[in-house]
Design a protein around this motif. Structure first.
Motif, PDB file in Angstrom:
ATOM      1  N   MET A  74     -50.228  92.488 142.147  1.00  0.00           N
ATOM      2  CA  MET A  74     -48.828  92.537 141.694  1.00  0.00           C
ATOM      3  C   MET A  74     -48.638  91.640 140.486  1.00  0.00           C
ATOM      4  O   MET A  74     -47.949  91.999 139.525  1.00  0.00           O
ATOM      5  N   ARG A  75     -49.268  90.452 140.520  1.00  0.00           N
ATOM      6  CA  ARG A  75     -49.196  89.543 139.365  1.00  0.00           C
ATOM      7  C   ARG A  75     -49.803  90.188 138.132  1.00  0.00           C
ATOM      8  O   ARG A  75     -49.260  90.092 137.030  1.00  0.00           O
ATOM      9  N   ALA A  76     -50.947  90.846 138.311  1.00  0.00           N
ATOM     10  CA  ALA A  76     -51.605  91.510 137.181  1.00  0.00           C
ATOM     11  C   ALA A  76     -50.697  92.593 136.605  1.00  0.00           C
ATOM     12  O   ALA A  76     -50.594  92.739 135.385  1.00  0.00           O
ATOM     13  N   LEU A  77     -50.031  93.344 137.463  1.00  0.00           N
ATOM     14  CA  LEU A  77     -49.122  94.387 137.001  1.00  0.00           C
ATOM     15  C   LEU A  77     -47.940  93.773 136.245  1.00  0.00           C
ATOM     16  O   LEU A  77     -47.548  94.269 135.182  1.00  0.00           O
ATOM     17  N   LEU A  78     -47.390  92.698 136.767  1.00  0.00           N
ATOM     18  CA  LEU A  78     -46.279  92.046 136.081  1.00  0.00           C
ATOM     19  C   LEU A  78     -46.705  91.542 134.705  1.00  0.00           C
ATOM     20  O   LEU A  78     -45.939  91.635 133.742  1.00  0.00           O
ATOM     21  N   ARG A  79     -47.913  91.030 134.607  1.00  0.00           N
ATOM     22  CA  ARG A  79     -48.409  90.585 133.299  1.00  0.00           C
ATOM     23  C   ARG A  79     -48.584  91.768 132.359  1.00  0.00           C
ATOM     24  O   ARG A  79     -48.287  91.679 131.172  1.00  0.00           O
ATOM     25  N   LEU A  80     -49.068  92.872 132.895  1.00  0.00           N
ATOM     26  CA  LEU A  80     -49.302  94.067 132.083  1.00  0.00           C
ATOM     27  C   LEU A  80     -47.995  94.603 131.502  1.00  0.00           C
ATOM     28  O   LEU A  80     -47.933  94.976 130.333  1.00  0.00           O
ATOM     29  N   ILE A  81     -46.948  94.649 132.303  1.00  0.00           N
ATOM     30  CA  ILE A  81     -45.692  95.233 131.834  1.00  0.00           C
ATOM     31  C   ILE A  81     -44.774  94.221 131.162  1.00  0.00           C
ATOM     32  O   ILE A  81     -43.687  94.587 130.714  1.00  0.00           O
ATOM     33  N   SER A  82     -45.184  92.973 131.044  1.00  0.00           N
ATOM     34  CA  SER A  82     -44.300  91.935 130.520  1.00  0.00           C
ATOM     35  C   SER A  82     -43.823  92.236 129.106  1.00  0.00           C
ATOM     36  O   SER A  82     -42.687  91.918 128.747  1.00  0.00           O
ATOM     37  N   TYR A  83     -44.646  92.884 128.317  1.00  0.00           N
ATOM     38  CA  TYR A  83     -44.243  93.221 126.955  1.00  0.00           C
ATOM     39  C   TYR A  83     -43.076  94.195 126.974  1.00  0.00           C
ATOM     40  O   TYR A  83     -42.119  94.064 126.223  1.00  0.00           O
ATOM     41  N   ASP A  84     -43.142  95.195 127.872  1.00  0.00           N
ATOM     42  CA  ASP A  84     -42.097  96.211 127.939  1.00  0.00           C
ATOM     43  C   ASP A  84     -40.863  95.746 128.699  1.00  0.00           C
ATOM     44  O   ASP A  84     -39.737  96.102 128.356  1.00  0.00           O
ATOM     45  N   SER A  85     -41.058  94.971 129.751  1.00  0.00           N
ATOM     46  CA  SER A  85     -39.916  94.547 130.563  1.00  0.00           C
ATOM     47  C   SER A  85     -39.209  93.341 129.962  1.00  0.00           C
ATOM     48  O   SER A  85     -38.073  93.055 130.304  1.00  0.00           O
ATOM     49  N   GLY A  86     -39.894  92.643 129.102  1.00  0.00           N
ATOM     50  CA  GLY A  86     -39.376  91.406 128.533  1.00  0.00           C
ATOM     51  C   GLY A  86     -40.036  90.225 129.233  1.00  0.00           C
ATOM     52  O   GLY A  86     -40.178  90.223 130.458  1.00  0.00           O
ATOM     53  N   TYR A  87     -40.455  89.272 128.454  1.00  0.00           N
ATOM     54  CA  TYR A  87     -41.188  88.137 129.012  1.00  0.00           C
ATOM     55  C   TYR A  87     -40.330  87.318 129.976  1.00  0.00           C
ATOM     56  O   TYR A  87     -40.824  86.819 130.976  1.00  0.00           O
ATOM     57  N   HIS A  88     -39.040  87.181 129.681  1.00  0.00           N
ATOM     58  CA  HIS A  88     -38.171  86.408 130.581  1.00  0.00           C
ATOM     59  C   HIS A  88     -38.047  87.097 131.934  1.00  0.00           C
ATOM     60  O   HIS A  88     -38.085  86.445 132.984  1.00  0.00           O
ATOM     61  N   ALA A  89     -37.901  88.428 131.915  1.00  0.00           N
ATOM     62  CA  ALA A  89     -37.788  89.168 133.177  1.00  0.00           C
ATOM     63  C   ALA A  89     -39.099  89.095 133.953  1.00  0.00           C
ATOM     64  O   ALA A  89     -39.098  88.914 135.173  1.00  0.00           O
ATOM     65  N   ALA A  90     -40.226  89.229 133.264  1.00  0.00           N
ATOM     66  CA  ALA A  90     -41.527  89.162 133.938  1.00  0.00           C
ATOM     67  C   ALA A  90     -41.753  87.772 134.531  1.00  0.00           C
ATOM     68  O   ALA A  90     -42.257  87.640 135.654  1.00  0.00           O
ATOM     69  N   LEU A  91     -41.383  86.741 133.799  1.00  0.00           N
ATOM     70  CA  LEU A  91     -41.538  85.374 134.312  1.00  0.00           C
ATOM     71  C   LEU A  91     -40.669  85.169 135.545  1.00  0.00           C
ATOM     72  O   LEU A  91     -41.115  84.585 136.543  1.00  0.00           O
TER      73      LEU A  91
END
Length: 117
Positions: free
Chosen positions: A28-45
């Protein structure tokens, strides 16, 4: 996508659903890192922080994703073929024959196959 307004119960339900299906929190962490560019870094964090809170509440040890082998990080003509199962490639081809051509080299490389060039 990760939406900061949905990191409460909806996010917890998705995490629990993933756990029930055998998805690790490391994945799940890997997926969140992968999509962080599209979701926004603040949202991913925020989602990564919420995942850590859920691990603590559920008494799940924090787990990191496995490092990808070098073969999967290499792109271009000398790269390993896509790790997608043949059944997944067949579905992609059925949806859009040209889309599947972009998975010839590696999962993160949108580049056509050599024979398509």
């Amino acid at each position: 996508m990760i939406c900061q307004q949905c990191l409460g119960l909806p996010f917890a339900m998705h995490v629990q659903g993933g756990l029930d299906l055998g998805v690790t929190t490391g994945d799940m962490r890997a997926l969140l890192r992968l999509i962080s560019y599209d979701s926004g870094y603040h949202a991913a964090l925020a989602a990564l922080e919420r995942l850590a809170e859920l691990e603590a509440a559920l008494e799940i040890p924090a787990e990191e994703a496995e490092v990808l082998p070098d073969a999967l990080l290499t792109t271009g003509p000398g790269a390993a073929p896509s790790p997608l199962p043949e059944s997944a490639r067949a579905i992609l081809t059925e949806l859009d024959p040209h889309f599947a051509e972009y998975f010839a080299y590696s999962p993160g490389c949108a580049r056509p196959r050599a024979e398509a060039l």
